[in-house]
Design a protein around this motif. Structure first.
Motif, PDB file in Angstrom:
ATOM      1  N   HIS A 216      -8.744  42.199  75.781  1.00  0.00           N
ATOM      2  CA  HIS A 216      -8.766  41.103  74.812  1.00  0.00           C
ATOM      3  C   HIS A 216      -8.696  41.601  73.376  1.00  0.00           C
ATOM      4  CE1 HIS A 216      -9.198  38.435  78.156  1.00  0.00           C
ATOM      5  NE2 HIS A 216     -10.098  39.279  78.631  1.00  0.00           N
ATOM      6  N   CYS A 227      -3.985  33.470  75.930  1.00  0.00           N
ATOM      7  CA  CYS A 227      -4.729  34.262  76.915  1.00  0.00           C
ATOM      8  C   CYS A 227      -5.756  33.356  77.586  1.00  0.00           C
ATOM      9  CB  CYS A 227      -5.428  35.426  76.219  1.00  0.00           C
ATOM     10  SG  CYS A 227      -6.425  36.454  77.329  1.00  0.00           S
ATOM     11  N   CYS A 229      -8.754  33.834  77.946  1.00  0.00           N
ATOM     12  CA  CYS A 229     -10.056  33.873  77.277  1.00  0.00           C
ATOM     13  C   CYS A 229     -10.145  32.820  76.181  1.00  0.00           C
ATOM     14  CB  CYS A 229     -10.309  35.257  76.682  1.00  0.00           C
ATOM     15  SG  CYS A 229      -9.346  35.612  75.197  1.00  0.00           S
ATOM     16  N   CYS A 234      -3.699  38.463  73.197  1.00  0.00           N
ATOM     17  CA  CYS A 234      -4.472  39.547  73.823  1.00  0.00           C
ATOM     18  C   CYS A 234      -3.553  40.464  74.638  1.00  0.00           C
ATOM     19  CB  CYS A 234      -5.529  38.978  74.762  1.00  0.00           C
ATOM     20  SG  CYS A 234      -6.766  37.965  73.946  1.00  0.00           S
TER      21      CYS A 234
END
Ligand code: ZN
Length: 371
Positions: A216, A227, A229, A234
């Motif tokens: 990340h 991404c 996340c 990332c």
């Protein structure tokens, strides 16, 4: 909840049958692992199809592999079991099935729970090692802050050590193949991307256990790519197995997983080979920053995408040697994993054994014996 095990997933004993009577009592560790989810699997419970028809997880959720091992005090596996689970079913459901599988494995290995000295757990997300609680894990909904050691200790009243799965792989890789190296970075490139850092011969976890979360970090060519996340750009969003499979599908080439990408590269598919080489360069660009910060003597690349051979490694080397200062790369080796699938179980067992045999661990053990 998993309530039955297909016959072909029964535990297998490593090294052939052993009679518990002939062997006598012997301490052992129990290792529990959960590999990162692959692509979503369509399951139709009414039709009884899919890899895990009795799971209660929602239809189409990503599948993970649960794995458990019984090991001796040298970290060598004595028995093992693999099964399918959904990490996003949450900790109660997953740990209930893990506990049941572990008990069956112990029984099938011919051991008793009284001989168990500790449990090691590798989870696919950041873990606060001092408490064993996952910390905002992006692919483990419901696990944030969950007290995994206490939950497992209700069933196994021994020390329970929990860490990020790539950290334990780094420990295992270091122990198996690079014991003479004081400074090592282990990079796992599979469905996701992560790393474990050995610094001064010891695993470096950072203040909250988040050190090494390579996947990340912003990738130089990742602008605007979403991404899982929640951020964009990332490294994992541009260079992981799932990112490459997605890129291949956009080109009209069927690919769902890291394994599909590896198979295409091995079959000589030019687009897959080109994308994998570029993924290596993207990973190398980020690793070059790590080389400047940490000055490792070896970078080990493992995970399922590394199974494609030299293509990924060549891209990593190209970027790292181009972007790093000569002094930092003069003696730097960038190599493929030697321990491969054995890295995680060896590292988890070491984590447990080092804790149990530490001065503090021995005090607790002696108090139990006296008590
Ligand atoms: Zn991310």
């Amino acid at each position: 909840m998993l309530s039955a095990w297909p016959d072909d997933r029964r535990a297998h004993r490593v090294g052939g049958p052993v009679s518990p009577q002939a062997q006598g009592p012997a301490p052992y560790t129990l290792i529990l692992g959960c590999h990162r989810p692959g692509p979503a699997v369509r399951r139709d419970h009414r039709a009884g199809t899919g890899s895990c028809p009795r799971s209660s997880s929602r239809r189409g959720s990503p599948r993970s592999r649960g794995r458990s091992w019984v090991t001796d005090l040298a970290g060598q596996p004595l028995a093992a079991r693999t099964w399918s689970l959904a990490i996003d079913d949450g900790p109660e459901v997953v740990l209930t099935s893990v506990t049941r599988a572990a008990r069956e494995l112990i029984r099938e290995a011919g051991r008793t729970e009284a001989e168990l000295i500790g449990v090691g757990v590798g989870l696919p997300g950041p873990v606060e090692h001092s408490t064993g609680r996952p910390t905002n894990p992006p692919i483990m909904p419901g696990w944030d802050g969950y007290d995994v050691p206490s939950r497992l200790a209700r069933h196994f009243p021994v020390p329970v050590l929990v860490d990020n799965d790539v950290n334990v792989m780094a420990l295992g890789e270091h122990a198996v193949a690079f014991g003479a190296e004081e400074h090592l970075i282990f990079v796992k490139v599979a469905t996701g991307i992560g790393s474990g850092i050995i610094s001064g011969g010891r695993l470096h976890r950072g203040a909250q256990g988040a050190a090494g979360d390579l996947g990340h970090i912003q990738a130089p060519h990742g602008a605007g790519i979403a991404c899982r996340c929640g951020n964009t750009g990332c490294l994992e969003a541009v260079a992981s197995g799932s990112a490459l499979a997605k890129a291949l599908r956009k080109l009209g080439i069927a690919a769902e997983s890291s394994q599909d990408v590896v198979a295409l590269v091995r079959a000589g598919n030019l687009e897959a080979t080109r994308l994998l080489r570029q993924a290596g360069r993207d990973i190398g660009d980020v690793l070059a920053m790590c080389v400047s910060l940490l000055n490792p003597s070896v970078i080990v690349v493992g995970g399922s995408l590394a199974d494609a051979g030299e293509t990924l490694l060549a891209g990593v080397r190209e970027a790292v040697y181009r972007r790093s200062l000569p002094l930092a790369t003069e003696h730097l080796r960038i190599v493929a994993s030697q321990a491969r699938e054995g890295a995680g179980v060896m590292g988890s067992a070491l984590m447990v054994i080092q804790q149990v045999l530490s001065p503090q661990g021995l005090d607790i053990l002696l108090a139990d014996i006296r008590g």
